[in-house]
Design an enzyme around this catalytic site. Structure first.
Site, PDB file in Angstrom:
ATOM      1  N   TYR A 157       0.819  -1.221   0.000  1.00 58.25           N
ATOM      2  CA  TYR A 157       0.000   0.000   0.000  1.00 58.25           C
ATOM      3  C   TYR A 157       0.848   1.264   0.000  1.00 58.25           C
ATOM      4  CZ  TYR A 157      -4.332  -2.475   0.003  1.00 58.25           C
ATOM      5  OH  TYR A 157      -5.383  -3.266  -0.404  1.00 58.25           O
ATOM      6  N   ARG A 206       1.702   1.887  -3.523  1.00 60.99           N
ATOM      7  CA  ARG A 206       0.560   2.430  -4.278  1.00 60.99           C
ATOM      8  C   ARG A 206       0.285   3.888  -3.892  1.00 60.99           C
ATOM      9  NH1 ARG A 206      -4.212  -1.558  -3.759  1.00 60.99           N
ATOM     10  NH2 ARG A 206      -5.238  -0.033  -5.137  1.00 60.99           N
ATOM     11  N   HIS A 232     -14.841   1.986  -1.948  1.00 59.83           N
ATOM     12  CA  HIS A 232     -13.815   1.113  -1.381  1.00 59.83           C
ATOM     13  C   HIS A 232     -12.760   1.868  -0.593  1.00 59.83           C
ATOM     14  CE1 HIS A 232     -14.940  -1.902  -4.780  1.00 59.83           C
ATOM     15  NE2 HIS A 232     -15.797  -1.945  -3.773  1.00 59.83           N
ATOM     16  N   CYS A 269      -7.153   2.696  12.955  1.00 61.47           N
ATOM     17  CA  CYS A 269      -6.556   1.815  13.948  1.00 61.47           C
ATOM     18  C   CYS A 269      -7.186   0.424  13.893  1.00 61.47           C
ATOM     19  CB  CYS A 269      -6.739   2.418  15.352  1.00 61.47           C
ATOM     20  SG  CYS A 269      -5.913   1.459  16.624  1.00 61.47           S
ATOM     21  N   CYS A 274     -10.524   0.805  19.643  1.00 59.12           N
ATOM     22  CA  CYS A 274     -10.095   2.164  19.272  1.00 59.12           C
ATOM     23  C   CYS A 274     -10.779   2.572  17.965  1.00 59.12           C
ATOM     24  CB  CYS A 274      -8.569   2.178  19.110  1.00 59.12           C
ATOM     25  SG  CYS A 274      -7.937   3.821  18.716  1.00 59.12           S
ATOM     26  N   CYS A 313      -1.049   3.615  16.070  1.00 60.16           N
ATOM     27  CA  CYS A 313      -2.101   4.575  16.405  1.00 60.16           C
ATOM     28  C   CYS A 313      -1.619   5.621  17.408  1.00 60.16           C
ATOM     29  CB  CYS A 313      -3.292   3.814  16.994  1.00 60.16           C
ATOM     30  SG  CYS A 313      -4.641   4.901  17.465  1.00 60.16           S
ATOM     31  N   CYS A 371      -4.507   5.363  20.754  1.00 60.43           N
ATOM     32  CA  CYS A 371      -4.453   4.303  21.788  1.00 60.43           C
ATOM     33  C   CYS A 371      -3.024   3.849  22.025  1.00 60.43           C
ATOM     34  CB  CYS A 371      -5.334   3.119  21.386  1.00 60.43           C
ATOM     35  SG  CYS A 371      -4.707   2.169  19.997  1.00 60.43           S
TER      36      CYS A 371
HETATM   37  C1  BV8 Z   1     -18.385  -7.665   0.348  1.00 62.54           C
HETATM   38  C2  BV8 Z   1      -9.987  -1.618  -2.412  1.00 62.54           C
HETATM   39  C3  BV8 Z   1     -19.670  -8.791   1.915  1.00 62.54           C
HETATM   40  C4  BV8 Z   1      -8.685  -2.217  -1.966  1.00 62.54           C
HETATM   41  C5  BV8 Z   1     -11.196  -3.367  -3.619  1.00 62.54           C
HETATM   42  C6  BV8 Z   1     -21.693 -10.788  -4.499  1.00 62.54           C
HETATM   43  C7  BV8 Z   1     -22.178  -9.839  -3.606  1.00 62.54           C
HETATM   44  C8  BV8 Z   1     -21.367  -9.332  -2.604  1.00 62.54           C
HETATM   45  C9  BV8 Z   1     -20.029  -9.733  -2.508  1.00 62.54           C
HETATM   46  C10 BV8 Z   1     -19.538 -10.657  -3.395  1.00 62.54           C
HETATM   47  C11 BV8 Z   1     -20.368 -11.195  -4.376  1.00 62.54           C
HETATM   48  N1  BV8 Z   1     -19.634 -12.065  -5.075  1.00 62.54           N
HETATM   49  C12 BV8 Z   1     -18.369 -12.101  -4.583  1.00 62.54           C
HETATM   50  C13 BV8 Z   1     -18.288 -11.282  -3.554  1.00 62.54           C
HETATM   51  C14 BV8 Z   1     -17.096 -11.050  -2.744  1.00 62.54           C
HETATM   52  C15 BV8 Z   1     -16.204  -9.948  -3.295  1.00 62.54           C
HETATM   53  C16 BV8 Z   1     -16.103  -9.932  -4.789  1.00 62.54           C
HETATM   54  O1  BV8 Z   1     -16.811  -9.191  -5.454  1.00 62.54           O
HETATM   55  N2  BV8 Z   1     -15.212 -10.754  -5.315  1.00 62.54           N
HETATM   56  C17 BV8 Z   1     -14.994 -10.773  -6.736  1.00 62.54           C
HETATM   57  C18 BV8 Z   1     -13.503 -10.993  -7.018  1.00 62.54           C
HETATM   58  C19 BV8 Z   1     -15.841 -11.885  -7.325  1.00 62.54           C
HETATM   59  N3  BV8 Z   1     -16.674  -8.687  -2.813  1.00 62.54           N
HETATM   60  C20 BV8 Z   1     -16.238  -8.261  -1.612  1.00 62.54           C
HETATM   61  O2  BV8 Z   1     -15.512  -8.907  -0.893  1.00 62.54           O
HETATM   62  C21 BV8 Z   1     -16.728  -6.905  -1.171  1.00 62.54           C
HETATM   63  N4  BV8 Z   1     -17.257  -7.035   0.155  1.00 62.54           N
HETATM   64  O3  BV8 Z   1     -19.095  -8.042  -0.508  1.00 62.54           O
HETATM   65  O4  BV8 Z   1     -18.621  -7.884   1.655  1.00 62.54           O
HETATM   66  C22 BV8 Z   1     -19.875  -8.693   3.331  1.00 62.54           C
HETATM   67  C23 BV8 Z   1     -21.122  -8.322   3.775  1.00 62.54           C
HETATM   68  C24 BV8 Z   1     -21.317  -8.248   5.115  1.00 62.54           C
HETATM   69  C25 BV8 Z   1     -20.262  -8.499   6.011  1.00 62.54           C
HETATM   70  C26 BV8 Z   1     -18.998  -8.839   5.535  1.00 62.54           C
HETATM   71  C27 BV8 Z   1     -18.792  -8.925   4.177  1.00 62.54           C
HETATM   72  C28 BV8 Z   1     -15.588  -5.924  -1.055  1.00 62.54           C
HETATM   73  C29 BV8 Z   1     -14.966  -5.702  -2.393  1.00 62.54           C
HETATM   74  C30 BV8 Z   1     -13.987  -4.529  -2.322  1.00 62.54           C
HETATM   75  C31 BV8 Z   1     -12.552  -5.022  -2.437  1.00 62.54           C
HETATM   76  N5  BV8 Z   1     -11.651  -3.884  -2.510  1.00 62.54           N
HETATM   77  N6  BV8 Z   1     -10.429  -2.262  -3.643  1.00 62.54           N
HETATM   78  C32 BV8 Z   1      -7.549  -1.889  -2.896  1.00 62.54           C
HETATM   79  O5  BV8 Z   1      -7.742  -1.171  -3.893  1.00 62.54           O
HETATM   80  O6  BV8 Z   1      -6.434  -2.362  -2.625  1.00 62.54           O
HETATM   81  S1  BV8 Z   1     -11.609  -4.092  -5.069  1.00 62.54           S
HETATM   82  C33 BV8 Z   1     -10.635  -3.497  -6.285  1.00 62.54           C
HETATM   83  O7  BV8 Z   1     -10.718  -4.430  -7.344  1.00 62.54           O
HETATM   84  C34 BV8 Z   1     -11.124  -2.207  -6.900  1.00 62.54           C
HETATM   85  O8  BV8 Z   1     -11.609  -1.322  -5.943  1.00 62.54           O
HETATM   86  C35 BV8 Z   1     -12.160  -2.646  -7.885  1.00 62.54           C
HETATM   87  O9  BV8 Z   1     -13.401  -2.794  -7.259  1.00 62.54           O
HETATM   88  C36 BV8 Z   1     -11.640  -3.998  -8.277  1.00 62.54           C
HETATM   89  C37 BV8 Z   1     -10.881  -3.921  -9.570  1.00 62.54           C
HETATM   90  O10 BV8 Z   1     -11.832  -3.709 -10.551  1.00 62.54           O
HETATM   91  P1  BV8 Z   1     -11.596  -2.578 -11.623  1.00 62.54           P
HETATM   92  O11 BV8 Z   1     -11.488  -1.271 -10.949  1.00 62.54           O
HETATM   93  O12 BV8 Z   1     -12.641  -2.775 -12.614  1.00 62.54           O
HETATM   94  O13 BV8 Z   1     -10.160  -2.873 -12.217  1.00 62.54           O
HETATM   95  P2  BV8 Z   1      -9.758  -4.070 -13.182  1.00 62.54           P
HETATM   96  O14 BV8 Z   1      -8.289  -4.070 -13.268  1.00 62.54           O
HETATM   97  O15 BV8 Z   1     -10.497  -5.307 -12.783  1.00 62.54           O
HETATM   98  O16 BV8 Z   1     -10.366  -3.642 -14.588  1.00 62.54           O
HETATM   99  C38 BV8 Z   1      -9.878  -2.470 -15.221  1.00 62.54           C
HETATM  100  C39 BV8 Z   1     -10.818  -2.244 -16.381  1.00 62.54           C
HETATM  101  O17 BV8 Z   1     -10.404  -1.075 -17.051  1.00 62.54           O
HETATM  102  C40 BV8 Z   1     -10.789  -3.375 -17.397  1.00 62.54           C
HETATM  103  O18 BV8 Z   1     -12.102  -3.618 -17.843  1.00 62.54           O
HETATM  104  C41 BV8 Z   1      -9.939  -2.802 -18.532  1.00 62.54           C
HETATM  105  O19 BV8 Z   1     -10.332  -3.310 -19.797  1.00 62.54           O
HETATM  106  C42 BV8 Z   1     -10.268  -1.349 -18.428  1.00 62.54           C
HETATM  107  N7  BV8 Z   1      -9.224  -0.426 -18.894  1.00 62.54           N
HETATM  108  C43 BV8 Z   1      -7.876  -0.561 -18.790  1.00 62.54           C
HETATM  109  N8  BV8 Z   1      -7.289   0.552 -19.266  1.00 62.54           N
HETATM  110  C44 BV8 Z   1      -8.274   1.405 -19.646  1.00 62.54           C
HETATM  111  C45 BV8 Z   1      -9.522   0.785 -19.412  1.00 62.54           C
HETATM  112  N9  BV8 Z   1     -10.698   1.373 -19.688  1.00 62.54           N
HETATM  113  C46 BV8 Z   1     -10.650   2.613 -20.217  1.00 62.54           C
HETATM  114  N10 BV8 Z   1      -9.501   3.268 -20.467  1.00 62.54           N
HETATM  115  C47 BV8 Z   1      -8.306   2.700 -20.206  1.00 62.54           C
HETATM  116  N11 BV8 Z   1      -7.169   3.368 -20.476  1.00 62.54           N
END
Ligand code: BV8
Length: 319
Positions: free
Chosen positions: A73, A76, A127, A135, A140, A213, A216
């Site tokens: 991180y 990033r 996100h 923390c 905390c 933190c 705390c």
């Molecule tokens: C949760 C922060 C539940 C951290 C991120 C159904 C319902 C609910 C949940 C789920 C579900 N199915 C599965 C799940 C679980 C999971 C999930 O979705 N898994 C996936 C892999 C299947 N979801 C979760 O865990 C979420 N939490 O549901 O909690 C819950 C409920 C109650 C109690 C407890 C738990 C939390 C998900 C958030 C994770 N955190 N980010 C960090 O950044 O380090 S996710 C992270 O990955 C991003 O934020 C983003 O969301 C994702 C990446 O996706 P994109 O941004 O689209 O990026 P990617 O590289 O994939 O694609 C880039 C695109 O751009 C491509 O299409 C490419 O072609 C295009 N592109 C490239 N260059 C260009 C371009 N387009 C235009 N111009 C360009 N130049």
């Protein structure tokens, strides 16, 4: 620079429709920041050293290796601070200034939309942010936002000779920028260990040199982002649902996202169910979400940084 040639008929029909739109929502993914030089999660950019970014974005990874996750991180944060918002970030901010019924949901944590002066009340971070820390102590509640200190602690410093991100205007996926980093390593421009190169051993840091933190005094701080398996901020979800349910939606712009992560990706179908037409901007024709394109949708293939300002020009002018 080969501009993303938008088929004239599509641009005309979209621009015509946009003029009559009031309630508009945008869902942003990593692709919108690609031409600012920030790698996306998928494709070559999706790797940090030999790790899948998504494997490090979990509470389990942090519990097991807080130093590894913090170095991920910190890297990033460092790269996001070196990057600049591009014309797509600015165009969306301008649209928000001209239309208070336009809201943006960003999955991105890179801070580029706020740095493009996107009106904060119309920008929802689904996100979290790289620049929030909180923390981890159960009792905390400490957290702080907009902390742009780099590095957060000396142990997380990135060698200052990491070359500037120089996204060429042709770098449409950020992969060139991330590759240029490894070229700099190969070319020996980076003498010291650079934590982005898997050939350079990553220093194992003891927890006591990681951010702690100030409130705390004992809790380890963590990045204020939503990890996989963690729920999204309920306040944000409630605000978005309230907006969505207040009236019909005219248009959803789905920009630079693979639409694979939920519940964020679910907003496309939610907007559709509220009457919205869908306009997708993506480099990859396959990334149109689980329900695919429906009659009346638009798909604009190419770099968001080039296409988005073009699409909105009729309403916002030149940005
Ligand atoms: C949760 C922060 C539940 C951290 C991120 C159904 C319902 C609910 C949940 C789920 C579900 N199915 C599965 C799940 C679980 C999971 C999930 O979705 N898994 C996936 C892999 C299947 N979801 C979760 O865990 C979420 N939490 O549901 O909690 C819950 C409920 C109650 C109690 C407890 C738990 C939390 C998900 C958030 C994770 N955190 N980010 C960090 O950044 O380090 S996710 C992270 O990955 C991003 O934020 C983003 O969301 C994702 C990446 O996706 P994109 O941004 O689209 O990026 P990617 O590289 O994939 O694609 C880039 C695109 O751009 C491509 O299409 C490419 O072609 C295009 N592109 C490239 N260059 C260009 C371009 N387009 C235009 N111009 C360009 N130049």
């Amino acid at each position: 620079m080969a501009s993303s040639a938008i088929p004239a008929a599509d641009l005309r029909s979209f621009a015509e429709y946009l003029k009559g739109c009031k309630r508009i929502i945008a869902l942003l993914g990593a692709g919108i920041s690609a031409s600012s030089g920030l790698p996306t999660f998928r494709g070559a950019g999706g790797l940090w050293r030999s790790y899948e970014a998504t494997d490090l974005a979990t509470p389990e990874a942090f519990d097991a290796n807080p130093d590894l996750v913090w170095q991920f991180y910190s890297y990033r944060r460092h790269m996001a601070l070196k990057a600049q918002p591009n014309r797509a970030h600015y165009a969306l901010a301008e649209l928000a200034r001209r239309n208070t019924d336009f809201i943006t949901l960003t999955q991105n944590v890179d801070g580029l939309s706020p740095r493009a002066n996107h009106p904060s009340k119309q920008l929802h971070h689904l996100h979290g942010s790289l620049f929030t820390v909180k923390c981890t102590s159960f009792y905390c509640t400490y957290s702080r936002e907009n902390d742009f200190t780099d590095p957060l602690v000396p142990a997380l410093a990135i060698p200052d000779n990491t070359p500037e991100l120089n996204p060429s205007t042709d770098d449409k996926t950020g992969e060139v920028a991330s590759r240029s980093l490894s070229q700099a390593l190969k070319g020996g421009e980076i003498k010291e260990a650079d934590i982005s190169d898997e050939r350079v051993p990553l220093p194992a840091l003891s927890t006591d040199v990681l951010p702690h933190c100030p409130k705390c005094k004992e809790g380890l701080l963590r990045p204020g982002v939503v990890w996989f398996g963690e729920s999204l901020p309920s306040k944000t979800l409630n605000q978005v649902d309230k907006w969505m349910n207040a009236a019909f939606v005219d248009l959803i712009l789905v920009i630079g996202t693979s639409s694979k992560v939920y519940p964020a990706a679910g907003y496309v179908d939610k907007a559709r169910a509220r009457g919205a037409r869908v306009a997708v901007v993506n480099m990859d024709r396959n990334d149109v979400g689980s329900s695919g394109l429906q009659p009346g949708d638009w798909f604009f293939q190419g770099d968001a940084g080039t296409i988005v300002p073009e699409l909105l020009k009729g309403v916002i002018g030149e940005v």
